[in-house]
Each structure stands twice: as C-alpha cells, then as structure tokens.
Write a protein that holds these residues in place. Structure first.
Motif, mmCIF file in Angstrom:
data_model
loop_
_atom_site.group_PDB
_atom_site.id
_atom_site.type_symbol
_atom_site.label_atom_id
_atom_site.label_comp_id
_atom_site.label_asym_id
_atom_site.label_seq_id
_atom_site.Cartn_x
_atom_site.Cartn_y
_atom_site.Cartn_z
ATOM 1 N N THR A 233 0.837 -1.213 0.000
ATOM 2 C CA THR A 233 0.000 0.000 0.000
ATOM 3 C C THR A 233 0.857 1.243 0.000
ATOM 4 O O THR A 233 0.893 1.994 -0.963
ATOM 5 N N VAL A 234 1.587 1.433 1.099
ATOM 6 C CA VAL A 234 2.406 2.639 1.223
ATOM 7 C C VAL A 234 3.731 2.461 0.492
ATOM 8 O O VAL A 234 4.373 3.432 0.108
ATOM 9 N N VAL B 237 6.334 0.869 1.805
ATOM 10 C CA VAL B 237 7.441 0.757 2.751
ATOM 11 C C VAL B 237 6.941 0.150 4.047
ATOM 12 O O VAL B 237 5.786 0.318 4.422
ATOM 13 N N LYS B 238 7.828 -0.600 4.701
ATOM 14 C CA LYS B 238 7.520 -1.129 6.021
ATOM 15 C C LYS B 238 8.764 -0.884 6.860
ATOM 16 O O LYS B 238 9.879 -1.075 6.390
ATOM 17 N N TRP C 126 14.147 0.551 6.842
ATOM 18 C CA TRP C 126 13.077 0.815 5.883
ATOM 19 C C TRP C 126 13.144 -0.248 4.790
ATOM 20 O O TRP C 126 14.093 -0.300 4.023
ATOM 21 N N ARG D 277 10.784 5.503 -4.539
ATOM 22 C CA ARG D 277 10.407 6.829 -4.026
ATOM 23 C C ARG D 277 11.628 7.466 -3.391
ATOM 24 O O ARG D 277 12.131 6.981 -2.374
ATOM 25 N N SER E 6 11.848 10.112 -1.744
ATOM 26 C CA SER E 6 11.628 10.658 -0.405
ATOM 27 C C SER E 6 11.853 9.602 0.672
ATOM 28 O O SER E 6 12.216 9.929 1.799
ATOM 29 N N TYR E 7 11.680 8.328 0.291
ATOM 30 C CA TYR E 7 11.910 7.276 1.266
ATOM 31 C C TYR E 7 13.404 7.092 1.541
ATOM 32 O O TYR E 7 13.813 6.645 2.590
ATOM 33 N N ALA F 193 15.584 9.555 1.506
ATOM 34 C CA ALA F 193 16.166 10.740 2.135
ATOM 35 C C ALA F 193 16.524 10.464 3.583
ATOM 36 O O ALA F 193 15.778 9.840 4.322
ATOM 37 N N GLY F 194 17.671 10.929 3.977
ATOM 38 C CA GLY F 194 18.089 10.809 5.374
ATOM 39 C C GLY F 194 18.674 9.464 5.738
ATOM 40 O O GLY F 194 18.982 9.216 6.894
ATOM 41 N N SER F 195 18.838 8.590 4.755
ATOM 42 C CA SER F 195 19.398 7.272 5.069
ATOM 43 C C SER F 195 20.896 7.391 5.321
ATOM 44 O O SER F 195 21.586 8.196 4.692
#
Lengths: 571, 170
Positions: free
Chosen positions: B35-36, B38-39, B57, B69, B71-72, B74-76
């Motif tokens: 759905t989203v 990511v988990k 993630w 994505r 945005s997913y 980002a920040g990793s």
C-alpha cells in the motif's frame, strides 16, 4: 666622482634607510591587495561608523549593492532564508493571527451573548468573575481534549529525536515515528504537493494527530478528543524554541539523539489537556432544585392567574344576575379586586351580594348611584313612597302597577296623589282595593254614642231630697257601667276627658238655698259613682241652682242631676 | 543514543522482507509494502565500535532506481542492496541502484547481500563480477533469510561501517 657617487649613495642609503624602508613598506602595502585589505579592514569599521554619523551617503551608496547581493543569495538558496526567518516569521504570523482570532472571538461573543440557557448563565458568571471573554469560557467548557503523545521527529530521516507520552511508553515509538514520516512522504508523493508542506492533521475516530512542521524537525501530537486551535500555537511556539535552542544539533544531525533529551521541557509544554468538568451530583441536584423552583413558580403564577380569572368571572356573573347593579369594569389590582359601575341605592349591599362567592381577595368598589327600573326595584320604591297597609298587595302586571286588598280611604287618596310622581310608574290600577274600616274612627263613633247616652241620662229628686233614695238606686245603678265604658274608650282614643256631674234645683227656694241643695244632689251622685269604682279625679261636681229652669219646665223635672262629658285639650 | 536510518533495496522477490523477518520482530504488517510501499522495523545493534538503533526501511521491490520513491531514501545513513543469488538479473538491478545512490546521495555505507545462500545448488552468480565489485571496495555477504546465515553479520557490518564513517567527525 663615481666613488663620490657611490659614497654618496651609501650615505644616502645610511641616512634615508629607515625612511626608504618605510616608504617601501607603504608602497608594498598599497600595491599588495592582501596587505591593503588587512590595513583597510582595520580602518573600515571606523570609517563606516563616521560616515554613518556624518551623513547617509554611504548607506545610500551601499543599498543597491546589498540589495543585489541579498537577491542573489535568496535565489541561490531560498531555503536558507526561510530557515533563518522561521522563528521570526512564526512570531509575526502568530501575532497577526492572534489579533484576528481575538476579533473573531469578539464577534462570536456578541452572538453568544444574546443566547440564554442555565448553562450559559453559569459560564457568564464565570467569565464575569475571571474577567475572561465569555467565549473563552464557553470554549474551555466545551472543548475536551488531551495530548497523549508528542513526537519530535527529524524531518529528513524520520528518526525520533524525542518522545513524550502519557502512561505506558510505547515500545515502538521509533518505528511509529519513521512510519509516520514514511506515510507523510507517501501522501506528499501521491498528491504531488510541495515537498516543504506537510500533512497537518490525521483524524482517526477520537484520535487526532496534529503535525507542526519546522525546517529540520516536526512535532506530531497525538490528541484524544477535540483539540482547540490554540493548541496549534502551543506546538508552534515549542517547536520554534526547539529550533532555536538546538539549531546546530538539528542542522548537523547524524543520528545522535542524546542532545535532544534537553528538549524535555518543550515537549512537556505540549502535553496539554483540557478535561470537561463532569457535572457532579451536587450541581445536578442544584439544577433539579432550580428546575423545581422554576416549575413551582410557573405553577404558582398560572394558578394565581387561573384564580384571578375565576374570581373575576364569578364577580361579573354574580353582579350581572343581581338586580340594581351595572358593572362596567372588574379587574385584579395588587392584593384585591376593584370594580367600577352603577348601583341602585335599593340594591343589596355589595358585601352580602358577594358573600357566597368565596373570593381569594377582598373587593373594593367605585359605584355610582342610579335608579333601576327593574320590576322589583319599582315595587320597592313604590312601597317606600306610599307605605301601604299590610292588607294591600302590590304587583306589576305588563307595566301596570296593580293594587289589591283593603285600604282606608285617606290612604287611597294619598296614594293616588303620589303615584304620578314616582319614576318608572306610568300606569296603575286601584280597582282591586276595597275600602277598609278604621278602628279608631269606629271607637270615636262608639265614644260619641256613649258620651251622648251619658249626657241624656238624668236622675230626678223629690222636694228637698238630696240623698239617693231606694227608688232612685236602679237609675243610678245604670249610670256607673256607662261611665266606666266611656273612660275606657277615652283611654283607648287617648282623649283626656272630665265627667261633669251637675246638680239642679227648682226655683221655689232662695237662690242661696237652691245652690246648696243642687250641689248636695251632685255630690250624692258623684259619691255613688266613686263607690262604684270611678276615678274621682276624672269627675267634677257642680251645683248649678235653678239656672237650668225654663218656663215650660215643671218643678219635678227641675230637681235633677245630669252628666256632661268635657274633652280637654292636651297640653 | 545513536539512531540510523537504513534502507533495504533490491529487485522483487529477492528476500528483503524475509531478511528483516529473520532479524527483527516487527509490529507492522506487510500490507504496508504493497500500500504505502514501505515497512519499517527497528533493531538495536551492538558492534565493536558502538551500538546504534537501526530504523530499517524495507522498500517495495524495484527493478529500476527511478521507480524508488526518493523521499523514502532521504536521510538514510546506509543501504543493504539485496540480490537473489539464483537470479543474475537481480545483481544488475542492485548495481544500477548503487550507482544511482552514489550519484544522488553521495558515498554512503552499503553492503551487497547475495541472498538465498541456502539454495546453493541453484546458485548462479557471476563470480568474476562479484570479485570485481569486491576489488572496487564493495562489501559482499552471502546470506540466507531461511537459515539466518550471515543475516545478523550483515546488519552489524553495515552499522559498524556507518558508525566508523561518522567517527572522525565526532
């Protein structure tokens, strides 16, 4: 010369060396931009200050330059400016919004002021007591919420910087924080909104998640119930404080969350809650009591109104049926009933008319007199005027006053004179009257008869006889009861009478002798009557001699005693 | 406390989710992946150079970097690139993703996981290419989500690499 020259040169060098070096140094300073900059940088601040003090020329000269530089800087990295301005703009916007909010509250206030309920009265009282705007009290009483969790989340990584929760700590706050960030990203990507904007709130039944975004971190508050808009401001202020206090840590965040332990205070500030005060038993009882009181009051008012209405109806109906009254107005006044209208003087008194009505208040009246032409009033007015004897009946038949019974003639005559003068009487009929006998007149007549009979009574004496002989006794016996009867009649008729006993003689003796013998004869008769029980005080004896003699009267008839009745006029 | 965001990337059905399952016991159901996309799970990892809390993630499988994505990502602070050892094509995907990551996010610690090592019989990895990657400085581990072989080591190695990377800065 050359030697001289070189010497001279040497000398000059020796002499001017310091100067030379100084000059060379100055030249180097001027020509070497690095050194010149060092030099000027020391003087520049002073020069700028002086210039600013003297005039604004420098400022004017620099302003286009600075403007251009500023523009370039912003174009190059707009986010930088935004980040710098964030704490400032936040405050400015908040102030503007706060003022707008105040104005709106004021307006709502005015609307609410006009509405009334027991609860609103209570709140109004609270507002009055605390000096807060009424609307604020209303909101405080109606909005119920509690911030249950606050997450301070690093914006880029989604890592949880700090967390504060009520009760049992969530074990998975870290994951929740990241997942929440992922969902934020997902929503942003899905709906193609600006990357800088954020999902401001999530609604799940009773739970609301409010997100307050900042440049480096954002706050997510999990709220149960209905949070007021003011909570946003709380979140905003505290997020700004965090950005201010942890600017470096946020900017260079690489996973170490320890510094953010110090953000505890700001997160605590966000743990706001507003619980509606449950109506306790007491207030409910008070409410019940007030309700009952109001009901009782309403009941009392309607009962009073009912009673007043009922009483006034009774008064109207009673006086309408009562003859001799004309009611024009009846109303309830303070503590009594007041009526206005007309009353026949012959009518029953108001008190007795209304005695049976059992009214709840006393009655005062303002009644003008009038003559009622109703049958019963006509009859009683006629009765008062003519004062009929008891045997006479009066009646009104088709407007005709009918008399029946026995009446004496003088009364009848009097009545015939009075009737035309009485108001409301237009026709009368006296044919039903029989002439009645007057008992006094009857007694008078009897009295006259008795008196005449007594005056005709006479007793004769022999010559020189003064005593009543046996032969005379039957005659004298017959007089005594008659005198008795006459006196009784006179008493009944209230007449003061005197019985004159007069004695007479014949004309043969001397006058002196005749007077003597005649008075002796009267005395004898009077004594006899006294002996028979007649009051001597009511008798008068007189010797009249031969005065009563007439030529044709023989002497036997002259020697006699006669009675006369004299009626005294009363003093 | 040091926290790190890492991403598991790779083609479809390479066993990313199974690896995480082997490593942690998560709270979110896998339906989020579909759905989203990511988990997220977390795991406290202890290493020789320190400990860190990993926020892992697990991104939906992607055959091209462009479909991930951004945005997913980002920040990793690090990545696990997962490959199905029985399917050589998935290695190409992983290499492609790694190149793109380097370009967009700069050099970040990453480990290449050749998964399904339990299926050694069907193993089909071009060894030449693997050793070439190793020569280029790639850290490569053979893992098995089924038996748990090398799984913890993979996470620990990445954590260590991330902590070491920022070490001099601290």
């Amino acid at each position: 010369m050359s030697r001289d020259q070189s010497h001279f040169e040497e000398l000059r060098t020796l002499l001017l060396r310091p100067e030379q070096e100084h000059l060379e140094d100055l030249e180097a300073r001027l020509l070497d931009p690095q050194r010149l900059a060092d030099h000027v940088s020391r003087a520049l601040p002073i020069a700028v200050r002086r210039s600013h003090e003297d005039n604004t020329l420098l400022a004017r000269a620099l302003s286009p330059l600075i403007e251009e530089a500023f523009k370039k800087s912003i174009r190059k990295n707009p986010k930088l400016l935004a980040d710098i301005l964030f704490p400032v703009i936040g405050r400015a916007v908040r102030k503007a919004v706060g003022e707008a909010w105040q104005r709106m509250l004021q307006q709502i206030n005015e609307v609410l002021e006009t509405r009334l309920s027991p609860r609103s009265l209570k709140w109004r009282w609270q507002a009055r007591r605390s000096g807060r705007p009424y609307i604020e009290v209303v909101l405080a009483n109606t909005l119920v919420f509690r911030v249950e969790e606050v997450f301070l989340i690093h914006r880029e990584t989604g890592l949880l910087l700090h967390h504060k929760g009520i009760g049992a700590e969530l074990t998975e706050t870290e994951v929740v924080s990241s997942m929440f960030t992922a969902i934020q990203d997902f929503v942003k990507d899905s709906f193609r909104v600006d990357q800088e904007s954020m999902l401001a709130s999530l609604q799940l039944d009773d739970l609301t998640v409010w997100v307050e975004p900042g440049p480096y971190a954002y706050l997510a508050a999990v709220i149960r119930g209905h949070p007021p808009e003011a909570l946003r401001q709380v979140l905003q202020v505290n997020l700004e404080e965090i950005h201010f206090g942890f600017a470096r840590d946020l900017e260079h965040f690489s996973g170490d969350t320890e510094p953010f332990e110090a953000a505890q205070d700001q997160l605590d500030n966000c743990m706001v809650s507003q619980l509606q005060q449950k109506e306790n038993k007491n207030t409910r009882l008070t409410g019940l009591a007030i309700a009952m009181l109001v009901a009782a009051l309403l009941g009392w008012i309607s009962w009073t109104r009912y009673v007043v209405h009922r009483d006034l109806t009774v008064i109207r109906e009673t006086l309408q049926q009562e003859q001799g009254y004309r009611l024009t107005r009846a109303r309830a006044a303070a503590g009594n009933y007041h009526i206005e209208g007309l009353k026949d003087p012959l009518a029953e008194p108001l008190e007795s008319v209304l005695a049976g009505a059992s009214l709840s208040r006393p009655v005062t009246a303002d009644l003008q007199s009038y003559l009622s032409l109703e049958g019963s009033f006509l009859l009683s007015r006629v009765r008062r005027a003519v004062n009929p004897p008891p045997e006479v009946d009066l009646d009104l038949q088709d407007g005709v006053l009918v008399f029946r019974g026995k009446a004496d003639v003088p009364w009848r005559r009097q009545t015939e004179k009075l009737l035309p003068l009485l108001p409301g009487i237009t026709a009368w009929d006296l044919s039903g009257l029989e002439a009645a006998v007057d008992p006094i007149a009857e007694k008078n007549k009897q009295f006259q008869v008795e008196a005449a009979a007594l005056e005709n009574w006479v007793i004769y004496f022999n010559v020189n006889e003064t005593e009543l002989s046996d032969t005379l006794s039957p005659k004298i016996q017959e007089a005594a009861p008659r005198v008795q009867r006459l006196f009784a009649l006179a008493d009944e008729l209230d007449k003061d009478i005197v019985l004159v006993v007069a004695g007479y003689s014949d004309s043969m003796g001397s006058e002196e002798y005749n007077l003597k013998i005649s008075s002796q004869r009267a005395r004898s008769v009077a004594d006899f009557l006294v002996a028979e029980g007649i009051d001597p005080g009511r008798m008068l004896t007189e010797g009249r001699g031969s005065s009563g003699a007439t030529a044709d009267l023989n002497p036997e008839r002259m020697r006699r005693v006669q009675l006369t009745v004299q009626i005294q006029t009363k003093p | 406390m040091i926290k790190k965001k890492i991403c598991l990337l790779g083609s479809f059905s390479v066993g990313k989710t199974s690896l995480i399952k082997q490593f942690v016991h998560g709270i979110f159901s896998e339906k989020y992946l579909t759905t989203v996309g990511v988990k997220i799970d977390r795991k406290q990892v202890e290493t020789a150079v320190g400990s860190a809390l990993l926020l892992i993630w697990d991104l939906n499988g992607a055959d091209r970097f462009q479909t991930i994505r951004s945005s997913y990502l980002a920040g990793s602070s690090g990545f696990l690139l997962v490959v199905d050892g029985t399917r050589p094509a998935t290695l190409e995907v992983a290499v492609d993703i790694a190149e793109n990551l380097d370009r967009t996010m700069g050099p970040l610690p990453r480990i290449l996981l050749l998964n399904k090592w339990d299926l050694r019989d069907e193993w089909s990895m071009p060894e030449e290419q693997i050793s070439k990657l190793r020569d280029m400085g790639w850290q490569v581990l053979k893992t098995s989500a089924k038996t748990g072989e090398q799984v913890e080591e993979a996470f620990r190695a990445l954590t260590e690499a991330m902590l070491r990377k920022e070490g001099p800065e601290r």
